[in-house]
Design a protein around this motif. Structure first.
Motif, PDB file in Angstrom:
ATOM      1  N   ARG A 241       1.133  -1.073  -0.054  1.00  0.00           N
ATOM      2  CA  ARG A 241      -0.423  -0.159  -0.330  1.00  0.00           C
ATOM      3  C   ARG A 241       1.338   1.316   0.157  1.00  0.00           C
ATOM      4  O   ARG A 241       0.545   2.084  -0.495  1.00  0.00           O
ATOM      5  CB  ARG A 241      -0.770   0.097   1.550  1.00  0.00           C
ATOM      6  N   ALA A 242       1.933   1.377   1.126  1.00  0.00           N
ATOM      7  CA  ALA A 242       2.735   2.604   0.740  1.00  0.00           C
ATOM      8  C   ALA A 242       3.059   2.599  -0.666  1.00  0.00           C
ATOM      9  O   ALA A 242       3.698   3.332  -1.304  1.00  0.00           O
ATOM     10  CB  ALA A 242       3.833   2.242   1.748  1.00  0.00           C
ATOM     11  N   PHE A 243       3.730   1.496  -0.893  1.00  0.00           N
ATOM     12  CA  PHE A 243       4.542   1.909  -2.951  1.00  0.00           C
ATOM     13  C   PHE A 243       3.306   2.696  -3.859  1.00  0.00           C
ATOM     14  O   PHE A 243       3.369   3.365  -4.394  1.00  0.00           O
ATOM     15  CB  PHE A 243       4.360   0.526  -3.540  1.00  0.00           C
ATOM     16  N   LEU A 244       2.121   2.279  -3.782  1.00  0.00           N
ATOM     17  CA  LEU A 244       1.123   2.447  -4.597  1.00  0.00           C
ATOM     18  C   LEU A 244       0.738   3.936  -4.659  1.00  0.00           C
ATOM     19  O   LEU A 244       0.272   4.222  -5.496  1.00  0.00           O
ATOM     20  CB  LEU A 244       0.092   1.486  -4.382  1.00  0.00           C
ATOM     21  N   ALA A 245       1.037   3.899  -2.668  1.00  0.00           N
ATOM     22  CA  ALA A 245       0.099   5.554  -2.184  1.00  0.00           C
ATOM     23  C   ALA A 245       0.793   6.805  -2.705  1.00  0.00           C
ATOM     24  O   ALA A 245       0.274   7.545  -2.691  1.00  0.00           O
ATOM     25  CB  ALA A 245       0.219   5.044  -0.644  1.00  0.00           C
ATOM     26  N   ALA A 246       2.165   6.037  -3.338  1.00  0.00           N
ATOM     27  CA  ALA A 246       3.603   7.122  -3.673  1.00  0.00           C
ATOM     28  C   ALA A 246       2.730   6.927  -5.284  1.00  0.00           C
ATOM     29  O   ALA A 246       3.655   8.584  -6.014  1.00  0.00           O
ATOM     30  CB  ALA A 246       5.062   6.604  -3.493  1.00  0.00           C
ATOM     31  N   LEU A 247       1.989   6.933  -6.102  1.00  0.00           N
ATOM     32  CA  LEU A 247       1.994   6.992  -7.052  1.00  0.00           C
ATOM     33  C   LEU A 247       0.626   7.794  -7.621  1.00  0.00           C
ATOM     34  O   LEU A 247       0.447   7.805  -7.007  1.00  0.00           O
ATOM     35  CB  LEU A 247       1.267   5.131  -7.903  1.00  0.00           C
ATOM     36  N   PRO A 248       0.876   8.569  -8.340  1.00  0.00           N
ATOM     37  CA  PRO A 248      -0.330   9.081  -9.271  1.00  0.00           C
ATOM     38  C   PRO A 248      -1.396   8.416  -8.916  1.00  0.00           C
ATOM     39  O   PRO A 248      -1.770   7.719 -10.156  1.00  0.00           O
ATOM     40  CB  PRO A 248      -0.056  10.792 -10.052  1.00  0.00           C
ATOM     41  N   ASP A 249      -2.267   9.117  -9.162  1.00  0.00           N
ATOM     42  CA  ASP A 249      -3.728   7.985  -9.515  1.00  0.00           C
ATOM     43  C   ASP A 249      -4.208   8.674 -10.471  1.00  0.00           C
ATOM     44  O   ASP A 249      -4.194   9.149 -11.283  1.00  0.00           O
ATOM     45  CB  ASP A 249      -5.233   9.196  -8.547  1.00  0.00           C
ATOM     46  N   GLY A 250      -4.610   7.631 -11.333  1.00  0.00           N
ATOM     47  CA  GLY A 250      -5.077   7.660 -12.691  1.00  0.00           C
ATOM     48  C   GLY A 250      -5.249   6.087 -13.738  1.00  0.00           C
ATOM     49  O   GLY A 250      -4.844   5.022 -12.210  1.00  0.00           O
ATOM     50  N   GLU A 251      -5.742   6.014 -14.374  1.00  0.00           N
ATOM     51  CA  GLU A 251      -5.803   5.315 -15.745  1.00  0.00           C
ATOM     52  C   GLU A 251      -4.786   5.254 -16.475  1.00  0.00           C
ATOM     53  O   GLU A 251      -4.313   6.145 -16.975  1.00  0.00           O
ATOM     54  CB  GLU A 251      -6.833   4.921 -15.964  1.00  0.00           C
ATOM     55  N   TYR A 252      -4.353   4.073 -16.900  1.00  0.00           N
ATOM     56  CA  TYR A 252      -3.601   3.487 -16.703  1.00  0.00           C
ATOM     57  C   TYR A 252      -3.522   2.136 -17.977  1.00  0.00           C
ATOM     58  O   TYR A 252      -3.658   1.372 -17.840  1.00  0.00           O
ATOM     59  CB  TYR A 252      -1.511   3.711 -16.341  1.00  0.00           C
ATOM     60  N   THR A 253      -2.870   2.066 -19.687  1.00  0.00           N
ATOM     61  CA  THR A 253      -3.453   1.223 -20.113  1.00  0.00           C
ATOM     62  C   THR A 253      -2.139   0.745 -20.594  1.00  0.00           C
ATOM     63  O   THR A 253      -1.421   1.391 -21.557  1.00  0.00           O
ATOM     64  CB  THR A 253      -4.487   1.825 -21.216  1.00  0.00           C
ATOM     65  N   ALA A 254      -2.483  -0.482 -21.640  1.00  0.00           N
ATOM     66  CA  ALA A 254      -1.419  -0.927 -22.621  1.00  0.00           C
ATOM     67  C   ALA A 254      -2.263  -2.067 -23.340  1.00  0.00           C
ATOM     68  O   ALA A 254      -3.512  -2.656 -22.835  1.00  0.00           O
ATOM     69  CB  ALA A 254      -0.240  -1.572 -21.682  1.00  0.00           C
ATOM     70  N   SER A 255      -1.797  -1.898 -24.470  1.00  0.00           N
ATOM     71  CA  SER A 255      -2.084  -3.520 -25.065  1.00  0.00           C
ATOM     72  C   SER A 255      -1.076  -4.041 -25.789  1.00  0.00           C
ATOM     73  O   SER A 255      -0.092  -3.674 -25.905  1.00  0.00           O
ATOM     74  CB  SER A 255      -2.624  -2.525 -26.688  1.00  0.00           C
ATOM     75  N   GLY A 256      -1.141  -5.536 -26.833  1.00  0.00           N
ATOM     76  CA  GLY A 256      -0.072  -6.333 -26.843  1.00  0.00           C
ATOM     77  C   GLY A 256      -1.149  -7.241 -27.836  1.00  0.00           C
ATOM     78  O   GLY A 256      -2.395  -7.433 -27.773  1.00  0.00           O
ATOM     79  N   THR A 257      -0.470  -8.022 -28.310  1.00  0.00           N
ATOM     80  CA  THR A 257      -1.134  -9.543 -29.413  1.00  0.00           C
ATOM     81  C   THR A 257       0.206 -10.616 -29.261  1.00  0.00           C
ATOM     82  O   THR A 257       1.055 -11.026 -29.194  1.00  0.00           O
ATOM     83  CB  THR A 257      -0.660  -8.525 -31.036  1.00  0.00           C
ATOM     84  N   ILE A 258      -1.023 -11.465 -28.917  1.00  0.00           N
ATOM     85  CA  ILE A 258      -0.786 -12.437 -29.163  1.00  0.00           C
ATOM     86  C   ILE A 258      -0.192 -13.337 -30.535  1.00  0.00           C
ATOM     87  O   ILE A 258      -1.626 -13.226 -31.420  1.00  0.00           O
ATOM     88  CB  ILE A 258      -1.277 -14.026 -27.921  1.00  0.00           C
ATOM     89  N   ASP A 259       0.270 -13.956 -30.548  1.00  0.00           N
ATOM     90  CA  ASP A 259       1.139 -14.419 -32.233  1.00  0.00           C
ATOM     91  C   ASP A 259      -0.073 -15.419 -32.588  1.00  0.00           C
ATOM     92  O   ASP A 259      -1.099 -15.405 -33.515  1.00  0.00           O
ATOM     93  CB  ASP A 259       2.335 -15.150 -31.964  1.00  0.00           C
ATOM     94  N   SER A 260      -1.089 -16.086 -32.108  1.00  0.00           N
ATOM     95  CA  SER A 260      -2.044 -17.230 -32.254  1.00  0.00           C
ATOM     96  C   SER A 260      -2.718 -18.014 -31.096  1.00  0.00           C
ATOM     97  O   SER A 260      -1.943 -17.890 -30.224  1.00  0.00           O
ATOM     98  CB  SER A 260      -1.302 -17.947 -33.392  1.00  0.00           C
ATOM     99  N   ASP A 261      -3.543 -18.700 -31.532  1.00  0.00           N
ATOM    100  CA  ASP A 261      -4.862 -19.206 -30.431  1.00  0.00           C
ATOM    101  C   ASP A 261      -4.232 -20.514 -31.007  1.00  0.00           C
ATOM    102  O   ASP A 261      -4.815 -21.512 -30.010  1.00  0.00           O
ATOM    103  CB  ASP A 261      -6.125 -19.059 -30.504  1.00  0.00           C
ATOM    104  N   GLY A 262      -3.206 -21.559 -31.972  1.00  0.00           N
ATOM    105  CA  GLY A 262      -2.959 -22.432 -31.553  1.00  0.00           C
ATOM    106  C   GLY A 262      -3.451 -23.422 -32.971  1.00  0.00           C
ATOM    107  O   GLY A 262      -3.004 -24.611 -32.953  1.00  0.00           O
ATOM    108  N   VAL A 263      -4.745 -23.248 -32.988  1.00  0.00           N
ATOM    109  CA  VAL A 263      -5.540 -23.720 -34.118  1.00  0.00           C
ATOM    110  C   VAL A 263      -5.950 -23.062 -35.165  1.00  0.00           C
ATOM    111  O   VAL A 263      -5.863 -22.757 -36.760  1.00  0.00           O
ATOM    112  CB  VAL A 263      -6.614 -23.636 -33.325  1.00  0.00           C
ATOM    113  N   GLY A 264      -6.336 -21.569 -35.299  1.00  0.00           N
ATOM    114  CA  GLY A 264      -6.992 -20.858 -36.286  1.00  0.00           C
ATOM    115  C   GLY A 264      -5.944 -19.456 -36.435  1.00  0.00           C
ATOM    116  O   GLY A 264      -5.888 -20.023 -38.011  1.00  0.00           O
TER     117      GLY A 264
END
Length: 568
Positions: A241-264
């Motif tokens: 909690r001490a680590f998190l409390a030191a961060l600025p409040d907000g929403e942070y996003t990231a995106s990525g891509t998995i190569d394949s589901d193994g079938v399709g």
């Protein structure tokens, strides 16, 4: 409409640990860690399969009577968030705590409770002190085979193809082996002798751990032990909690891509939203795609484990975790989605999205946490081999393989280490591989020029070439073959993972997610594991560091002239 699920962890009772002596609490905490390590050593010394005793593809932990994590030895981190689910489901499967007796051992491997494929089987031992159920000793380890369509699968279409399921059954009842269950396990394995040996090792380890835990409780008495544990949980919670409390409040996003589901064969993109509010963090996965036809679906326990790992990596201060460390974390999932699939969706390759999730949570928080490194190779590069020796006996082996780690603002990335989710595992020595399997290791080396260029260089990947001395089969479970590990703050990408099979006669075949690749005698498998991304612009790299890399063979002169001309 699918249901949104919020996963939260046990709330603290601020009064329970208030009277605990801090010195006694620390002794109890270290005693729990030592007992967990004792359990780990018992498994390593008695296991039959190299994937357990060499690669350390298992985890051991203790849980209190409320099924909160007391301690875990440094074993497979990916299982850190799943063993609690295993314990709860295993105990419910045999009728609840009231149905337990001293000497019981419960077997559980349902993927929707373990978060894993059926090969990752859990053994749960209830720990009694003075006749009272006090805690649980648990081990989860990878068995070489448990009757799936193949010993290791990347192309299953439902969970029933993935192995025999034991949904919480007593393997030992009040100390007596339940022979019908034991016979059923071995009858559904291609590698019955190895599995039998590993079962004995897991039972011995869980019992040894339970005895050490019971001795610790008896030493201090149940009341003082419980008070110390409550304070221990509160300390872990306060740290995060001490680590998190030191961060600025907000929403942070990231995106990525998995190569394949193994079938399709179609890429699977997804994103994550991380919200920091005060001293809590919420990881929202409700926007992720629906569960896939192929086996990359990640059951809820492993989704939780991935989120826990990301938080522990940033906020855990290097401590061995307990339940308190995860109280500030909340996870939002959507039933029927990639990160909360519902039966009978296949989930054999659950680790691929879980590893992607760890990287994306870290990437999302990099905006406000300057210590987040560049991306790593991002995958465990699992390979599983099997066949029948020319003399007729069956054999199998498998292992994860190390990747380069991302550079950070503090320095170069580490070379050829296991990915974060497998960071306590080891690369099996070539001597063990060659003694047990029909192989010859022809190359095992750090890959020159593979690390992402930057002010601080990404860690190098590994080059491994194995020649087959007999006919056999291979399942390749590689991911992150299409996405290069990204750099940070101007650093350049590293190299992605790659597997090439050189067949007798010269035919070359590239493989990623592929089950049962036939390998004729004389075939050579070339694994090229991913490296880490660089940190900072390459033009800012210390010229002496470049020259040292040249001397050590980490980079070639051509690479140096292309990326670090200022140093020459």
């Amino acid at each position: 409409m699918t249901r949104t699920v919020r996963t939260v962890f046990a709330a603290a009772d601020p009064g329970r640990g208030a009277g605990a002596d801090p010195i006694t609490t620390e002794i109890v905490r270290q005693g729990l860690n030592a007992a967990a390590d004792h359990m780990k050593r018992a498994v390593v010394r008695t296991a039959f399969s190299p994937i357990i005793y060499e690669a350390l593809d298992f985890a051991v932990a203790f849980y209190d009577a409320d099924m909160c994590m007391l301690a875990q030895a440094p074993t497979l981190p990916a299982f850190m968030g799943t063993l609690g689910f295993c314990v709860r489901a295993a105990v419910e499967g045999v009728g609840g705590p009231a149905a337990l007796n001293p000497g019981d051992v419960i077997l559980y491997n349902d993927p929707y409770g373990t978060g894993s494929h059926p090969q990752d089987a859990a053994m749960v031992v209830p720990v009694f002190v003075d006749g009272t159920l006090t805690a649980y000793s648990a081990i989860k380890a990878h068995w070489l085979d448990i009757g799936g369509k193949d010993p290791y699968c990347t192309d299953t279409l439902d969970v029933y193809q993935e192995g025999t399921i034991f949904p919480g059954v007593k393997l030992y009842d009040a100390g007596r082996l339940v022979t019908d269950i034991h016979r059923m396990i071995l009858a559904n394995s291609r590698m019955a002798d190895a599995v039998a040996g590993d079962i004995d090792a897991m039972v011995a380890g869980a019992r040894a751990g339970g005895e050490a835990l019971a001795a610790l409780v008896e030493r201090y008495g149940r009341a003082e032990f419980d008070t110390c544990v409550a304070r221990m949980y509160s300390h872990g919670e306060a740290l995060v909690r001490a680590f998190l409390a030191a961060l600025p409040d907000g929403e942070y996003t990231a995106s990525g891509t998995i190569d394949s589901d193994g079938v399709g064969g179609v890429p699977v993109p997804f994103g994550v939203r991380v919200t920091v509010e005060g001293s809590r963090v919420e990881i929202d996965l409700t926007g992720c795609p629906d569960q896939t036809p192929g086996p990359i679906n990640c059951p809820l326990p492993s989704t939780v484990a991935a989120c826990r790992l990301a938080v522990a990596f940033l906020a855990g201060a290097g401590e061995q975790p307990n339940e308190g460390h995860f109280r500030p974390l909340e996870i939002l999932t959507r039933e029927g989605s990639l990160f909360h699939p519902v039966r009978p969706a296949p989930c054999f390759m659950y680790g691929i999205p879980a590893d992607h999730l760890i990287e994306l949570v870290l990437d999302a928080l990099a905006e406000v946490v300057p210590d987040v490194p560049a991306a790593s190779g991002g995958d465990i590069n699992a390979l599983v081999w099997w066949g029948r020796r020319e003399a007729g006996e069956p054999w199998a082996d498998g292992a994860p393989h190390p990747v380069g780690q991302g550079a950070s603002r503090h320095g170069d990335g580490a070379a050829a280490l296991m990915y974060l989710s497998q960071s306590a595992t080891r690369l099996t020595p070539a001597e063990v591989w060659e003694a047990r399997n029909p192989w010859r290791v022809e190359r095992l080396a750090l890959a020159a020029d593979s690390g992402g260029p930057g002010r601080f260089r990404g860690g190098l990947g590994l080059d491994l070439s194995v020649r087959c001395l007999e006919d056999q089969h291979l399942t390749s479970a590689l991911a992150r073959t299409a996405t290069a590990p990204w750099g940070r703050d101007g650093g350049l990408p590293g190299r992605p993972n790659r597997l090439v099979v050189e067949h007798p006669g010269g035919r070359i075949e590239e493989c990623a997610l592929r089950t049962r690749i036939p390998l004729a005698k004389g075939a050579v498998v070339h694994l090229r594991t991913g490296s880490g991304g660089g940190y900072g612009h390459p033009g800012r790299r210390d010229p002496e560091a470049v020259r040292t890399d040249l001397r050590e063979g980490y980079i070639t002169e051509e690479h140096a002239r292309r990326h670090y001309p200022h140093a020459l």
